[in-house]
Scaffold this motif. Structure first.
Motif, PDB file in Angstrom:
ATOM      1  N   TRP A 197     -13.126  -1.549 -40.839  1.00 52.33           N
ATOM      2  CA  TRP A 197     -13.048  -1.617 -39.383  1.00 52.33           C
ATOM      3  C   TRP A 197     -14.409  -1.958 -38.781  1.00 52.33           C
ATOM      4  O   TRP A 197     -14.492  -2.715 -37.817  1.00 52.33           O
ATOM      5  CB  TRP A 197     -12.542  -0.293 -38.808  1.00 52.33           C
ATOM      6  CG  TRP A 197     -13.464   0.876 -39.044  1.00 52.33           C
ATOM      7  CD1 TRP A 197     -13.459   1.739 -40.096  1.00 52.33           C
ATOM      8  CD2 TRP A 197     -14.554   1.285 -38.199  1.00 52.33           C
ATOM      9  NE1 TRP A 197     -14.465   2.665 -39.981  1.00 52.33           N
ATOM     10  CE2 TRP A 197     -15.146   2.428 -38.824  1.00 52.33           C
ATOM     11  CE3 TRP A 197     -15.072   0.827 -36.987  1.00 52.33           C
ATOM     12  CZ2 TRP A 197     -16.233   3.089 -38.269  1.00 52.33           C
ATOM     13  CZ3 TRP A 197     -16.165   1.480 -36.431  1.00 52.33           C
ATOM     14  CH2 TRP A 197     -16.728   2.607 -37.073  1.00 52.33           C
ATOM     15  N   LEU A 198     -15.493  -1.422 -39.393  1.00 50.73           N
ATOM     16  CA  LEU A 198     -16.828  -1.697 -38.870  1.00 50.73           C
ATOM     17  C   LEU A 198     -17.232  -3.137 -39.182  1.00 50.73           C
ATOM     18  O   LEU A 198     -17.839  -3.824 -38.340  1.00 50.73           O
ATOM     19  CB  LEU A 198     -17.835  -0.720 -39.477  1.00 50.73           C
ATOM     20  CG  LEU A 198     -19.291  -0.853 -39.001  1.00 50.73           C
ATOM     21  CD1 LEU A 198     -19.383  -0.696 -37.490  1.00 50.73           C
ATOM     22  CD2 LEU A 198     -20.164   0.185 -39.704  1.00 50.73           C
TER      23      LEU A 198
ATOM     24  N   ALA B 269     -18.080  -5.914 -36.353  1.00 43.35           N
ATOM     25  CA  ALA B 269     -19.386  -6.562 -36.361  1.00 43.35           C
ATOM     26  C   ALA B 269     -19.249  -8.083 -36.405  1.00 43.35           C
ATOM     27  O   ALA B 269     -20.022  -8.806 -35.772  1.00 43.35           O
ATOM     28  CB  ALA B 269     -20.211  -6.069 -37.552  1.00 43.35           C
ATOM     29  N   ARG B 270     -18.258  -8.580 -37.154  1.00 44.99           N
ATOM     30  CA  ARG B 270     -18.051 -10.023 -37.230  1.00 44.99           C
ATOM     31  C   ARG B 270     -17.614 -10.592 -35.878  1.00 44.99           C
ATOM     32  O   ARG B 270     -18.002 -11.698 -35.505  1.00 44.99           O
ATOM     33  CB  ARG B 270     -17.019 -10.355 -38.302  1.00 44.99           C
ATOM     34  CG  ARG B 270     -17.518 -10.129 -39.723  1.00 44.99           C
ATOM     35  CD  ARG B 270     -16.470 -10.480 -40.764  1.00 44.99           C
ATOM     36  NE  ARG B 270     -16.942 -10.158 -42.088  1.00 44.99           N
ATOM     37  CZ  ARG B 270     -17.699 -10.952 -42.852  1.00 44.99           C
ATOM     38  NH1 ARG B 270     -18.052 -12.148 -42.371  1.00 44.99           N
ATOM     39  NH2 ARG B 270     -18.090 -10.597 -44.044  1.00 44.99           N
ATOM     40  N   TYR B 271     -16.802  -9.833 -35.142  1.00 44.14           N
ATOM     41  CA  TYR B 271     -16.410 -10.281 -33.806  1.00 44.14           C
ATOM     42  C   TYR B 271     -17.633 -10.390 -32.892  1.00 44.14           C
ATOM     43  O   TYR B 271     -17.797 -11.366 -32.155  1.00 44.14           O
ATOM     44  CB  TYR B 271     -15.388  -9.318 -33.203  1.00 44.14           C
ATOM     45  CG  TYR B 271     -14.004  -9.453 -33.779  1.00 44.14           C
ATOM     46  CD1 TYR B 271     -13.492 -10.690 -34.165  1.00 44.14           C
ATOM     47  CD2 TYR B 271     -13.180  -8.342 -33.942  1.00 44.14           C
ATOM     48  CE1 TYR B 271     -12.228 -10.823 -34.695  1.00 44.14           C
ATOM     49  CE2 TYR B 271     -11.899  -8.457 -34.478  1.00 44.14           C
ATOM     50  CZ  TYR B 271     -11.436  -9.707 -34.846  1.00 44.14           C
ATOM     51  OH  TYR B 271     -10.186  -9.834 -35.372  1.00 44.14           O
TER      52      TYR B 271
END
Length: 224
Positions: A102-103, A107-109
């Motif tokens: 989820w992290l 972070a990629r978004y």
């Protein structure tokens, strides 16, 4: 010498700081596949770290709002978000630690938003008046970034016997346009953000031409 003292930090940063993490790596991967991705990825990590350290130093030295001393320079370097991110990522890469899914996804978004947001801020900063005022300095810095530095770098590499894909990747990294983050750092340092924005725009537009012409010339010469 022909550049006003308050603008020298922005001029120097725009003249050497390339968009290696996005443009350079993408071009290297497109041209040389997995080899370009692996070699370009290693180069990007080191180059981005050096670019940010040197940019923080030169902006602090010539900033009209910061006093240039070792405390200011150290604070500018250690407080740079990109430098902090690279240093924090090194142990994760070395020990192959994995972030929670989820992290990592979140972070990629956020990472995908950074460049469009920076370009939107650059576009909002530009105006016809600012383009006229800073066009001379911006053209000079842009020519250093997309013409003279890659030319000198290629000549130096050839003198050292470097040819083939390695030379091509080096050219793509040296010749990529000025990083959009240079505008963000110039604004944070209280320097001429309009000049920084103009350099990013001109080097990006000009880089599309010089990168292709440079690759064609290197292939014609048979060294890549």
């Amino acid at each position: 010498w022909r550049c006003p003292h308050a603008d020298r930090g922005v001029y120097v940063q725009g003249a050497f700081r390339g968009n290696c993490g996005i443009v350079g790596l993408a071009l290297a991967t497109t041209q040389y596949g997995d080899y370009g991705l692996s070699v370009g990825g290693i180069m990007a990590g080191m180059v981005i770290l050096f670019y940010n350290v040197l940019s923080a130093i030169v902006l602090a030295i010539y900033s009209p709002h910061l006093e240039a001393n070792w405390r200011t320079l150290l604070r500018s370097i250690l407080g740079n978000p990109l430098i902090i991110g690279i240093l924090l990522a090194i142990p994760f890469a070395y020990f192959q630690w994995q972030l929670p899914r989820w992290l990592d996804t979140s972070a990629r978004y956020f990472a995908g938003l950074t460049l469009p947001l920076a370009l939107m801020c650059i576009g909002a900063t530009l105006s016809l008046a600012s383009l006229r005022e800073s066009s001379g300095l911006a053209v000079g810095a842009s020519l250093w970034k997309i013409v003279w530095i890659p030319l000198l770098g290629v000549l130096g590499a050839l003198a050292l016997g470097i040819q083939g894909p390695a030379l091509g990747i080096l050219f793509l990294y040296l010749g990529c346009p000025t990083a959009a983050s240079s505008f963000v750092m110039a604004r944070a340092a209280g320097s001429n953000a309009q000049l920084a924005a103009t350099i990013v725009v001109l080097s990006t537009l000009g880089g599309m031409l010089t990168t292709n012409l440079g690759l064609l010339a290197l292939k014609w010469a048979g060294v890549v």
